[in-house]
Design a protein around this motif. Structure first.
Motif, short mmCIF file in Angstrom:
data_model
loop_
_atom_site.label_atom_id
_atom_site.label_comp_id
_atom_site.label_asym_id
_atom_site.label_seq_id
_atom_site.Cartn_x
_atom_site.Cartn_y
_atom_site.Cartn_z
N HIS A 249 66.38 21.90 -19.37
CA HIS A 249 66.36 23.14 -19.62
C HIS A 249 65.58 23.18 -21.05
O HIS A 249 65.50 24.14 -21.86
CB HIS A 249 67.41 24.05 -19.20
N PRO A 256 64.11 25.08 -26.86
CA PRO A 256 63.85 25.48 -24.26
C PRO A 256 62.80 25.43 -24.09
O PRO A 256 61.75 25.48 -24.64
CB PRO A 256 64.59 27.20 -24.75
N THR A 257 62.76 25.17 -23.01
CA THR A 257 61.68 25.01 -22.10
C THR A 257 60.82 25.95 -21.73
O THR A 257 61.85 27.01 -21.18
CB THR A 257 61.62 24.53 -20.98
N ALA A 259 59.26 28.92 -20.44
CA ALA A 259 59.69 29.63 -18.98
C ALA A 259 58.29 30.44 -19.24
O ALA A 259 57.31 31.09 -19.13
CB ALA A 259 60.65 30.80 -19.09
N ILE A 318 58.87 26.88 -16.43
CA ILE A 318 59.75 27.32 -15.03
C ILE A 318 59.69 28.36 -15.60
O ILE A 318 59.51 29.03 -15.90
CB ILE A 318 61.10 26.57 -15.78
N ASP A 320 61.43 32.02 -14.77
CA ASP A 320 62.25 32.27 -15.24
C ASP A 320 63.16 32.34 -14.19
O ASP A 320 63.98 33.29 -13.23
CB ASP A 320 62.42 33.92 -15.67
N PRO A 323 67.35 27.38 -11.80
CA PRO A 323 67.08 26.46 -12.59
C PRO A 323 67.05 24.83 -11.89
O PRO A 323 66.46 25.23 -10.94
CB PRO A 323 68.99 26.17 -12.15
N TYR A 324 67.11 23.38 -11.83
CA TYR A 324 66.09 22.75 -11.50
C TYR A 324 67.26 22.10 -11.78
O TYR A 324 66.43 20.48 -11.86
CB TYR A 324 64.23 22.28 -12.18
N SER A 325 68.12 22.05 -11.58
CA SER A 325 68.85 20.20 -12.04
C SER A 325 69.42 19.65 -10.94
O SER A 325 68.25 19.76 -9.69
CB SER A 325 70.03 21.14 -12.46
N THR A 794 75.86 24.40 -16.77
CA THR A 794 75.25 22.36 -17.07
C THR A 794 74.91 22.26 -15.65
O THR A 794 73.44 21.95 -15.34
CB THR A 794 75.92 21.51 -17.45
#
Lengths: 809, 239
Positions: A249, A256-257, A259, A318, A320, A323-325, A794
């Motif tokens: 993120h 911030p990454t 969007a 990314i 909108d 999540p890419y966790s 997180t």
């Protein structure tokens, strides 16, 4: 850490909670010991009595996953007994801010909850503002909707009895801890918190830390020597990798990454740059456009121009809100949506929650590149337990990396110190520094994209010129991170020459005349040299162990952040004996540590307000530390929720059993079991001083394996008696997701908890093992047991509280 | 000047860095161990393990205590093992440091006699009867370095230096510790070069924490040995 390792010695009270410093950060005990010799009190709060507890003056056990209840009880205790530092709370925190009447809380839910999306509309939690957008305040703290009143109301429910019923900590143990810790709400007393993964790895992990921040603010313990909120990172360079954007993120320097919905740099800046109407708020993030432009110039060099938005649209975006966790990536991989994986310096087959899911997901890949010191359970997953190599098509490439001592570069420790390290022995065999491997990979990609491909600009335009004599040059990268002047520029009376290094981030520009790979690190490598390589042995004039000439610390070598709050509004220290900064009215400057900005204090010596002063918490839009935190995904006040898997049907604090915003995954391998007779015992995972991470560097090491040779489970004498276990016998520990063979350690250090009148047993397992070593293949990863869920902010997995059974083999 | 260790068990966190550093410096092989229901491993000192952090869980005064005792040879000022052996080529005291040193010639000694002579149950024999134990890292010390175990200790539990300085440090620290733990004591400080400080009754930490049968003079067995040894040497010389 807001403070740093040495500073622990300045604390009057040290709380080790959600961590186990003696075992996992052994060197920190040098400073804890020094503090104890000076008469400070060490408190250990942990489900099991650890090697840290063995040195503590006060030990209190609690059931895993109940720390908010424990800390919420402390907030109530501080408020009820008026132990807070009122002047600090009024001047430096948002306790006096008035909250909009749309905010509310009932039955475990804050206003604005959307059950389908499992998320909140945070606009309901906003402050009431004046015509300039400045929050309205009531410094008397009496307004019915001011933060302080809402805080009292929220934690009024956290009575000793209820907290004790939830945590299993007895009321007298709770009081002992509360009393000792809150005694530091005085101007000349300091308490520090040392936490680690015991706090982060929960569905409510961020709110654990929030709760502690609130306590530190109420007691006036932020920004002072011996205070702060101190995260002890799990690896020597975790802080560095976070600063440089290991996470999805953020870009380097916590930008911030972008969007997908943000089409241009102008819109990015508009959306991500906070605006404050209050002239006395420094609102440091108003500088974000300078940092993102300098970052883009660093990444794309001459190709980044004002005309093409400095290459903004070449950055990856990314979707909108998506999540890419870790959890999400392996979920997508399990679903067959990800085809390739670089496992770089990691061992996902053992390190991630629900390791069976991770291992099965890897079997769906076309290819995997494993960059590591040795082969591990990840690179060899296809021949691991339960796998049939004939049915796995994943092609695995192993790239041997050299070890840290064989390469030059920097690490950034928990205390934000960037420390330069030199190459010792040459890399062994064909192993290479990671930087070398990344450089060559980038050059090869550029070569391939030059021939075409989808969206080649993003790769083709990378500056990527960090080679010297055909090899990766860590000095070039360090200078790139610091940043250069790209044009001659005159600011005030000083002219900065193109090609020279930028001396401070205060000078970075939004017009493309500067570059910086990470604004937080500007000033780390200047025309004066490599600051991180300094080894100065002299302390600062305040003699509190700052050692400003040793290594370098972000930001701008400030060793204790928020340090303006260590002084009263006139700029004079609350604690003369351990002062951090003070305003020199004659010299018109701050002395001591590097202050949080050059502005004068809020008041003149006679107590009149200064218009040129700035609030103490310069990174917050309003300039005040947040006792009320409206920016998080799961509520502005921490609320106790049970872990996803828990032993009790009802949350004693409200109708919501688990965190309503916690992510839940629904693949067939994502099984959960709450209040399930098959898995009656609470379990937690932990680390040992004898092994490191997933054990890749320690399990093949005979001297370390000698000390801790086998996977084990710690069990109380009471549970052993109940189940007929002998000490040192092999048993099976299982959860809804997997099972692991363990040797029992029957110990007095674990005790059953009394939860709401019922006896609840807890067990603990270390997570350092895996089937590749020791050679028996029988010592497996604890993460075969842990669930795929995590914190909604997180998305760190909840590996510290789940349910298991323990049975004879 | 003779040297001494001061080991403050109240500061020991049982990280066991000392145990590993000892093996590393002496290049000793790891033992094949199993978990026997405790963190303590290996189970005991051995020919390949000179340093061992012993661990015990005890309830003392209603409170749980996890006691750590980083054990090693005490380098006695009048070592009964040396006097029992009576063979300076096998066991001798280094005059400069006070280190009690074992050589390969311990192979010819009576293992049982030597081990039983030790009031702290330290020496261990290999299969061929050679004896081994802590050597104070004599090669490091003679070159101005700290013993490996002291060098690696993060918490300040392990200290090393001139005997007088260590004694002074130990006495000063004892006073500090006694404020919190009234039963704290120094273990046999007048007889050994490895001075331990414990917070509680030393016997709770380990059976052999203090001398099992220390006498200011020498035992009858040692006296006989001392009397006999010149004759023994004379006879050997004749042979």
């Amino acid at each position: 850490m807001t403070n740093h390792w040495i500073d622990v010695k300045n604390a009057d009270v040290i709380l080790i909670m959600g961590s186990n410093a003696a075992e996992n950060h052994p060197i920190s005990f040098r400073w804890i010991t020094e503090a104890q010799k000076n008469g400070s009190t060490l408190i250990s709060v942990d489900p099991r009595f650890t090697r840290s507890s063995s040195k503590a003056d006060i030990y209190a056990p609690l059931r895993s996953g109940t720390d908010i209840a424990f800390l919420g009880g402390m907030i109530k205790y501080i408020l009820e007994n008026k132990l807070y530092f009122k002047e600090y709370v009024v001047n430096y925190t948002n306790a006096s801010f008035i909250v909009n009447d749309a905010f509310g809380f009932s039955d475990g839910l804050f206003t604005g909850y959307d059950e389908k999306k499992r998320s909140y509309d945070k606009s309901k939690w906003a402050f009431e503002t004046d015509e300039k957008g400045i929050p309205k305040k009531d410094p008397s703290l009496k307004h019915p909707r001011c933060v302080f009143t809402l805080l009292k109301k929220h934690y009024d429910r956290y009575t000793l009895k209820r907290v004790s019923d939830v945590t299993g900590t007895t009321e007298s143990q709770l009081l002992e801890v509360y009393k000792a810790y809150s005694a530091t709400g005085k101007p000349d007393k300091a308490a520090t918190i040392m936490y680690a993964m015991g706090w982060t790895q929960h569905t409510v992990g961020v709110q654990y830390i929030r709760a502690m921040c609130m306590i530190q603010l109420l007691l006036g313990n932020m920004g002072i020597a011996g205070g702060g909120v101190n995260a002890m990172r799990g690896e020597s360079n975790v802080q560095g990798s976070t600063d440089h954007a290991l996470l999805f993120h953020i870009l380097p320097g916590y930008l911030p990454t972008p969007a997908a919905s943000i089409p241009s740099l102008a819109v990015y800046n508009e959306k991500n740059t906070p605006k404050s109407g209050d002239p006395r708020s420094a609102n440091w993030w108003q500088n974000r456009p300078k940092y993102i432009t300098s970052f883009l110039k660093s990444v794309f060099g001459d190709k980044a121009t004002a005309e093409n938005d400095f290459g903004y649209n070449w950055l990856p975006k990314i979707d909108d809100g998506k999540p890419y966790s870790w959890l999400d990536l392996f979920d997508a991989m399990y679903d067959g949506k990800i085809k390739g994986l670089f496992a770089w310096g990691m061992n996902p087959a053992c390190s991630g929650a629900n390791a069976n899911k991770t291992r099965k997901a890897m079997a769906k890949l076309d290819w995997m590149v494993n960059v590591n010191l040795f082969d591990n359970e990840t690179g060899s997953f296809w021949r691991g337990p339960g796998m049939d190599p004939a049915n796995i098509k994943t092609e695995v490439f192993m790239l041997p990396a050299c070890v840290s001592v064989e390469k030059e570069g920097s690490i950034t420790n928990s205390g934000r110190w960037m420390q330069w390290r030199y190459e010792g022995p040459k890399p062994l065999g064909n192993s290479r520094p990671d930087g070398d491997i990344i450089m060559e990979l980038g050059l090869k990609l550029k070569e391939l994209y030059a021939k075409g491909g989808v969206f080649p600009d993003a790769i083709a335009n990378l500056k990527w010129d960090y080679l010297t004599n055909h090899k990766y040059d860590p000095h070039k990268v360090a200078k790139e991170i610091n940043g250069y002047w790209l044009k001659d520029k005159t600011i005030g009376e000083v002219t900065y020459k193109a090609g020279s290094l930028v001396p401070s981030f205060a000078l970075l520009q939004a017009d493309g005349s500067t570059s910086s790979g990470n604004w937080l690190y500007t000033a780390s490598y200047t025309d004066k040299g490599n600051m991180a390589a300094r080894r100065g042995q002299e302390d600062a004039p305040n003699k509190i162990g700052l050692y400003p000439g040793f290594a370098w610390c972000w930001p701008v070598n400030r060793r204790i952040i928020y340090n303006r709050a260590s002084c009263n509004p006139k700029g004079q220290p609350y604690n003369e004996k351990r002062w951090v900064v003070k305003w020199d009215a004659e010299g018109k400057k701050w002395v001591g540590d590097v202050p949080d900005g050059p502005w004068p204090p809020m008041q003149n010596p006679d107590g009149s307000q200064r218009e040129d002063g700035r609030y103490a918490f310069i990174m917050v839009k309003e300039g005040h530390a947040q006792i009320y935190g409206p920016g998080l995904n799961d509520g502005p006040f921490p609320e106790h929720y049970e872990p996803l898997e828990c032993p009790i049907e009802k949350n004693l604090f409200g109708k919501q059993r688990i965190n309503p915003a916690a992510p839940v995954y629904s693949a067939d391998v994502d099984a959960f079991a709450t209040c399930d007779a098959r898995f009656p015992f609470v379990a937690t995972t932990f680390r040992l001083s004898e092994h490191w991470q997933t054990g890749l560097m320690t399990r093949p090491q005979p001297w370390l394996l000698e000390l801790q040779p086998q996977m084990f489970v710690e069990i109380s004498e009471e549970l052993a008696k109940l189940k007929g276990f002998k000490n040192g016998e092999r048993v099976k520990v299982s959860s809804a997701r997997g099972s692991v063979e363990c040797t029992t350690i029957v110990t007095k250090r674990f005790k059953p908890f009394k939860i709401s009148g019922t006896v609840v047993h807890e067990v603990g397992v270390p997570w350092h093992f895996g089937w590749r070593w020791p050679e028996s293949g029988k010592e497996e990863s604890a993460n075969l047991l842990t669930p795929s869920t995590g914190d909604p902010n997180t998305r760190i997995p909840e590996s510290k509280a789940f349910m298991v059974n323990v049975a004879k083999i | 000047m003779s040297k001494a260790f001061f080991i403050d068990t109240t500061l020991c966190t049982a990280c066991r860095g000392c145990q590993v550093a000892c093996k590393q410096w002496h290049n000793l092989p790891a033992e094949k161990t199993t978990n026997k229901g405790t963190f303590q491993n290996p189970a005991d000192l051995s020919f390949d393990t000179y340093k061992l952090v012993r661990m015990r869980e005890e309830i003392i005064g209603g409170k749980l205590r996890w006691l750590f005792f980083p054990e090693q040879c005490r380098h006695c000022l009048e070592p009964p093992c040396r006097d029992t052996a009576g063979e300076p080529t096998a066991i001798y005291t280094d005059k400069e440091t006070g280190a009690v040193l074992y050589t390969a010639n311990t192979k010819g000694l009576d293992v049982k006699e030597i081990t039983e002579a030790c009031p702290y149950n330290i020496p261990r024999a290999s299969d061929d009867g050679t004896l081994a134990k802590c050597d104070m890292c004599i090669d490091r010390v003679q070159n101005g370095l700290l013993p490996a175990c002291v060098k690696t200790c993060p918490s300040g539990a392990m200290n090393f230096g001139d005997r007088e300085a260590m004694l002074e440090m130990a006495k000063k620290r004892l006073k500090e510790v006694q404020a919190k733990f009234p039963k704290a004591s120094l273990l046999d400080p007048d007889n050994v070069s490895v001075i331990y400080l414990t917070a509680f009754d030393p016997k709770i930490y380990h059976e052999f924490s203090v001398a099992s049968r220390h006498s200011p003079g020498i035992t009858r067995q040692v006296a006989l040995k001392k009397m006999a040894s010149p004759i023994a040497r004379f006879i050997r010389a004749l042979g």
